[in-house]
Enzyme design. Sequence first.
Site, PDB file in Angstrom:
ATOM      1  N   LYS A 256      12.946  -9.064  -2.193  1.00 31.57           N
ATOM      2  CA  LYS A 256      13.234  -9.932  -1.053  1.00 31.57           C
ATOM      3  C   LYS A 256      14.605 -10.589  -1.251  1.00 31.57           C
ATOM      4  CE  LYS A 256      10.946 -12.977   2.145  1.00 31.57           C
ATOM      5  NZ  LYS A 256       9.695 -13.513   2.620  1.00 31.57           N
TER       6      LYS A 256
ATOM      7  N   LYS B  54       5.187   7.354   2.999  1.00 37.89           N
ATOM      8  CA  LYS B  54       3.930   6.751   2.541  1.00 37.89           C
ATOM      9  C   LYS B  54       3.322   5.894   3.657  1.00 37.89           C
ATOM     10  CE  LYS B  54       1.955   3.510  -0.692  1.00 37.89           C
ATOM     11  NZ  LYS B  54       2.029   2.631  -1.804  1.00 37.89           N
TER      12      LYS B  54
ATOM     13  N   LYS C 198       1.507  -0.481   6.285  1.00 35.79           N
ATOM     14  CA  LYS C 198       1.671  -1.285   7.503  1.00 35.79           C
ATOM     15  C   LYS C 198       3.114  -1.741   7.658  1.00 35.79           C
ATOM     16  CE  LYS C 198      -0.516  -5.197   5.293  1.00 35.79           C
ATOM     17  NZ  LYS C 198      -1.109  -4.376   4.234  1.00 35.79           N
TER      18      LYS C 198
HETATM   19  P1  ADP Z   1       0.341  -1.664   2.817  1.00 38.31           P
HETATM   20  O1  ADP Z   1       1.366  -0.785   2.115  1.00 38.31           O
HETATM   21  O2  ADP Z   1      -0.123  -1.064   4.090  1.00 38.31           O
HETATM   22  O3  ADP Z   1       0.837  -3.088   2.959  1.00 38.31           O
HETATM   23  P2  ADP Z   1      -1.181  -2.719   0.619  1.00 38.31           P
HETATM   24  O4  ADP Z   1       0.070  -2.820  -0.194  1.00 38.31           O
HETATM   25  O5  ADP Z   1      -1.839  -3.969   1.095  1.00 38.31           O
HETATM   26  O6  ADP Z   1      -0.915  -1.731   1.865  1.00 38.31           O
HETATM   27  O7  ADP Z   1      -2.223  -1.842  -0.215  1.00 38.31           O
HETATM   28  C1  ADP Z   1      -3.539  -2.196  -0.564  1.00 38.31           C
HETATM   29  C2  ADP Z   1      -4.077  -1.111  -1.470  1.00 38.31           C
HETATM   30  O8  ADP Z   1      -4.065   0.164  -0.816  1.00 38.31           O
HETATM   31  C3  ADP Z   1      -3.234  -0.934  -2.748  1.00 38.31           C
HETATM   32  O9  ADP Z   1      -4.109  -0.695  -3.829  1.00 38.31           O
HETATM   33  C4  ADP Z   1      -2.401   0.281  -2.483  1.00 38.31           C
HETATM   34  O10 ADP Z   1      -2.070   0.981  -3.654  1.00 38.31           O
HETATM   35  C5  ADP Z   1      -3.310   1.119  -1.569  1.00 38.31           C
HETATM   36  N1  ADP Z   1      -2.486   1.910  -0.633  1.00 38.31           N
HETATM   37  C6  ADP Z   1      -1.731   1.395   0.372  1.00 38.31           C
HETATM   38  N2  ADP Z   1      -1.094   2.386   1.050  1.00 38.31           N
HETATM   39  C7  ADP Z   1      -1.442   3.547   0.448  1.00 38.31           C
HETATM   40  C8  ADP Z   1      -1.116   4.927   0.682  1.00 38.31           C
HETATM   41  N3  ADP Z   1      -0.313   5.300   1.677  1.00 38.31           N
HETATM   42  N4  ADP Z   1      -1.649   5.847  -0.127  1.00 38.31           N
HETATM   43  C9  ADP Z   1      -2.489   5.493  -1.118  1.00 38.31           C
HETATM   44  N5  ADP Z   1      -2.840   4.217  -1.394  1.00 38.31           N
HETATM   45  C10 ADP Z   1      -2.331   3.239  -0.635  1.00 38.31           C
END
Ligand code: ADP
Length: 323
Positions: free
Chosen positions: A110, A189, A192
């Site tokens: 950030k 990947k 959100k």
């Molecule tokens: P985002 O990237 O959507 O903000 P988070 O960082 O909150 O998602 O991820 C929550 C959990 O889901 C973590 O353990 C993360 O490793 C897993 N995760 C998030 N996106 C993926 C993905 N595209 N493939 C596999 N695991 C994921």
Amino acid sequence: MRVLSGIQPTGRFHWGNYFGAIRQYIDLQTEDEAYYFIANLHALTTVRDPEQLRQLTLDAALDLLALGLNPEHAVLFVQSDVPEVSELCWLLMTGAPMGLLERCHAYKDKKAKGLVADAGLFTYPVLMAADILAYDADIVPVGEDQVQHIEVCRDLAGSFNHHFGETFVLPKPKLLDGSAKVPGTDGEKMSKSYSNTIELFEEPKEARKKIMRITTDSRPMEQPKEPDGDHLYQLLSLFADEAQRREVAALYRRGGFGYGEIKKALAELAEKYFAEARARRAELAASPETVSEILGDGAARARRKAGTVLRRAQEACGVKPRG
Ligand code: ADP
Ligand code: TRP
């Protein structure tokens, strides 16, 4: 062995969250003891709308329960329902070197982008350490991006133990299978932050629309294509059985098919895959008292454990008399 992990309610859960994390939490819930919580205090560093945070927290609980998290096996609770953790966080904060936190990527990234960080983001790894240490967790299943935070947790616990005597259990990270892998609708990947997600329980019609918009290459239909490394094929593989996977791989290699057919098949498979969970979710959503009972019971169990660990830490560092 005690397993513990947390997931932030910063948006509705998507396929990446399920295959990369939630499904594996559920598989691990039959370990000796499992604690899973909805990290709403961490989410507060990004979600600043109170109604939205409340709703996302409830949605997260409904999703986890509908997907198979079983309160008879795992302790499921909301992070803020265990105030002992915030108190433990302070004890750890007093021994957390600035330099260690400055190296943590959430804050560093950030700052590198020239954005203004707040103390919540800066000290986020200390709260995460308190989350883990409060339950004497041995194993913390996490995605790659969180491994650094487990190292910080071990550092903080190790130096507290060194200074005040054995107090905390040093946890080990367990890297979740495929946590870096589920691709989004654009082939990057799924996340959100990239607006390329397909949510677990969105309306099937909406999900279908997103699936039909998954990016594909512009090679002519007749041309054979290699399925490995193709993100549409990867997505389909999450839901297809071995025979279906082989059939589609053969279709790719033969050529002469339209991506539209594959997308339709993907939409159908995904809908079927989550149909049972969707029905369970609707049932639970219609019974809010069941959900609040489950979370209340989870919080009570979590508080009992966190209370004994907090007391141990308070006695060790001298803010409470020795028991
Ligand atoms: P985002 O990237 O959507 O903000 P988070 O960082 O909150 O998602 O991820 C929550 C959990 O889901 C973590 O353990 C993360 O490793 C897993 N995760 C998030 N996106 C993926 C993905 N595209 N493939 C596999 N695991 C994921
Ligand atoms: N920071 C984690 C994430 O963004 C969520 C989390 C909070 C967590 N506290 C935790 C994960 C403790 C494991 C253990 O994914």
